[in-house]
Scaffold this active site. Structure first.
Site, short mmCIF file in Angstrom:
data_model
loop_
_atom_site.label_atom_id
_atom_site.label_comp_id
_atom_site.label_asym_id
_atom_site.label_seq_id
_atom_site.Cartn_x
_atom_site.Cartn_y
_atom_site.Cartn_z
N ASP A 174 0.79 -1.24 -0.06
CA ASP A 174 0.02 0.10 -0.07
C ASP A 174 0.88 1.17 -0.06
OD1 ASP A 174 -2.22 -1.60 0.32
OD2 ASP A 174 -2.99 -0.69 1.89
N HIS A 322 3.64 -2.29 3.19
CA HIS A 322 3.68 -0.95 2.75
C HIS A 322 4.92 -1.02 1.78
CE1 HIS A 322 0.57 -0.77 5.85
NE2 HIS A 322 0.27 0.35 5.06
#
Length: 356
Positions: A174, A322
């Site tokens: 992400d 992430h």
């Protein structure tokens, strides 16, 4: 004789006067105006004024109430026409008004159509919505629609049978695209011939289009992760127009970059039925996760991160990590350990599919 004649003349004059008085037409009496109230304000009208004449002279008009669809469109502009009442009741337009009458204008009321639920059993097997794992189910689709318009207000998907869980795991990244880090993640994935799914923020896609193209060329799916990643207030608490803009603006910039964003991940994983519906109307399925090692925390260490993932991952897991949003060196350091560990479990690393 003269006195007698005088008396007769006086009498004749008097008689004549009486006759004249009796024959003179009487003048009409002037009646006072009638006082009544119109919408609570005192008002005077001439005697004999009718209800219809008052409406015409004062331009009284009741605003019509509309029938609205569940999405706010007007289905019938005069669904409730409103009324003008005398003393709280309807009256004929020719009815004369009387002293003390109360005339009120009652506007019509806007109403929204009712709803009904339509259930459809889908063919085949599908991910749940929102999707937390790679498991698939036989699903029933339940649409709440307007009774008049047929417009869809919400759509729910309910499993109606046992899950089929593949021997696969999906790694997801992400908050990119991010300088340096996104390409480092790509390099590791290429080295291990592993697939992953990236959820990108719209304004970063606009800022770093070359990094986006690198991900596209590597054959990795890219999902919509909103335009600006709002967290305060939580994503599901955004005003409807802002919510729509966050979803659609990010999707638009991804499409201009040649990406087909069929997946949506709300910031923070925060969603409600409105978020799910907004994504679905944009052609996207909402995806969250079932394994979150909190790799965004500053204190995260690569071995701790890898250990957490490998202890919690299982067939069908979707792992949240992430490549952007700050320093993700621990994630990049842990990634080879995670890939090797998952494969040692006999599980295959895949991208999140469009559908089952």
């Amino acid at each position: 004789m003269a006195g007698i004649w005088h008396r007769h003349r006086v009498a004749a004059c008097a008689a004549t006067a009486l006759v004249l008085i009796g024959c003179t037409p009487m003048q009409p009496l002037s009646l006072p105006p009638i006082t009544l109230t119109v919408a609570g304000i005192p008002h005077q009208v001439s005697p004999g004024t009718t209800f219809g004449a008052l409406i015409r002279d004062l331009g009284l008009r009741a605003r019509a109430g509309r029938l609205l669809s569940i999405t706010g469109g007007v289905l019938d502009p005069r669904s409730d026409p409103g009324v003008i009442l005398v003393n709280g009741a309807p009256e004929a337009r020719l009815t004369p008004l009387l002293y003390g009458d109360e005339v009120i204008v009652v506007d019509g009321t806007d109403t929204t159509e009712g709803t009904k639920r339509l259930a459809t059993v889908l063919h085949g097997r599908h991910p749940a919505v929102p999707q937390r794992t790679l498991a698939t189910y036989p699903l029933k689709q339940i649409d709440t629609v307007g009774r008049v318009s047929g417009e869809v207000l919400t759509t729910e998907f309910r499993p109606i049978g046992a899950a089929t869980v593949p021997g696969q795991v999906a790694l997801t990244f992400d908050d990119g695209p991010w300088p340096v880090q996104t390409r480092q993640v790509l390099k590791i994935l290429r080295h291990f011939h592993a697939k992953a799914t990236f959820f990108m923020i719209g304004n970063l896609v606009e800022r770093y289009p070359r990094i986006v193209q690198d991900v596209v060329r590597a054959g990795m799916p890219i999902g919509d992760h909103s335009w600006s990643h709002p967290l305060d207030p939580p994503f599901a608490k955004l005003q409807p127009k802002r919510l729509a803009a966050e979803v659609l603006d990010a999707a638009a910039v991804l499409q201009r970059a040649g990406v087909d964003p069929y997946l949506f991940r709300p910031p923070g994983g925060n969603y409600d039925q409105e978020v799910l519906q907004e994504a679905r109307q944009a052609g996207m399925r909402t995806v969250t996760w079932d394994v979150d090692p909190s790799d965004y925390l500053d204190a995260t260490r690569r071995r701790e991160l890898a250990t957490y993932v490998l202890r919690h991952v299982h067939p069908g897991s979707i792992v949240l990590m992430h490549d952007g949003g700050g320093d993700q060196s621990a994630t990049i350091g842990a990634l080879p350990l995670i890939i090797r560990g998952i494969r040692k479990m006999g599980l295959k690393l895949v991208a999140i599919p469009r559908d089952a």
